[in-house]
Design a protein around this motif. Structure first.
Motif, short mmCIF file in Angstrom:
data_model
loop_
_atom_site.label_atom_id
_atom_site.label_comp_id
_atom_site.label_asym_id
_atom_site.label_seq_id
_atom_site.Cartn_x
_atom_site.Cartn_y
_atom_site.Cartn_z
N UNK A 182 -6.89 9.43 -22.94
CA UNK A 182 -5.56 9.02 -23.40
C UNK A 182 -4.59 8.96 -22.22
N UNK A 183 -4.74 9.88 -21.29
CA UNK A 183 -3.91 9.87 -20.08
C UNK A 183 -4.15 8.60 -19.27
N UNK A 184 -5.40 8.17 -19.17
CA UNK A 184 -5.71 6.92 -18.46
C UNK A 184 -5.01 5.73 -19.11
N UNK A 185 -5.01 5.72 -20.44
CA UNK A 185 -4.36 4.62 -21.17
C UNK A 185 -2.86 4.62 -20.90
N UNK A 225 1.93 2.24 -18.33
CA UNK A 225 3.16 2.43 -17.55
C UNK A 225 3.12 1.75 -16.19
N UNK A 226 1.91 1.47 -15.67
CA UNK A 226 1.78 0.79 -14.38
C UNK A 226 1.63 -0.72 -14.54
N UNK A 267 -11.98 5.43 -23.51
CA UNK A 267 -13.26 6.07 -23.84
C UNK A 267 -14.19 6.17 -22.64
N UNK A 268 -13.78 5.63 -21.49
CA UNK A 268 -14.61 5.73 -20.29
C UNK A 268 -14.65 7.15 -19.73
N UNK A 269 -13.65 7.95 -20.06
CA UNK A 269 -13.63 9.35 -19.63
C UNK A 269 -14.20 10.21 -20.74
N UNK A 304 -3.37 5.22 -31.50
CA UNK A 304 -2.40 5.60 -30.47
C UNK A 304 -1.93 4.36 -29.70
N UNK A 305 -2.86 3.50 -29.33
CA UNK A 305 -2.53 2.28 -28.59
C UNK A 305 -1.67 1.35 -29.45
#
Length: 76
Positions: free
Chosen positions: A51-54, A59-60, A42-44, A16-17
């Motif tokens: 995936x949302x964290x990534x 985006x930030x 993978x920390x979550x 995905x990345x």
């Protein structure tokens, strides 16, 4: 296109990345960026939250917001 429940979560997140980040940053990934984003994802414990964290981190990132130009900056 990846089964996170039955497959390797790191492999799915890495794929995905590899698709998302070069398009978002408009450049190839630098050394260590992929590993840092996989570690973040993978920390979550929840795969979709990871995936949302990534996505949020990408985006930030200043690499998404600004395109770094190289050269003297003078018109030819």
């Amino acid at each position: 296109g990846c089964d996170v429940a039955g497959g390797s979560r790191e492999a799915c997140l890495g794929a995905f990345i590899d698709r998302l980040v070069p398009r978002a940053f408009r450049r190839p990934l630098e050394a260590g960026e992929r590993d840092a984003l996989v570690a973040l994802g993978t920390s979550d414990p929840e795969p979709w939250a990871g995936a949302d964290l990534v996505v949020r981190a990408v985006l930030e990132s200043p690499s998404f917001i600004f395109k770094t130009e190289t050269g003297s900056g003078r018109p030819a």
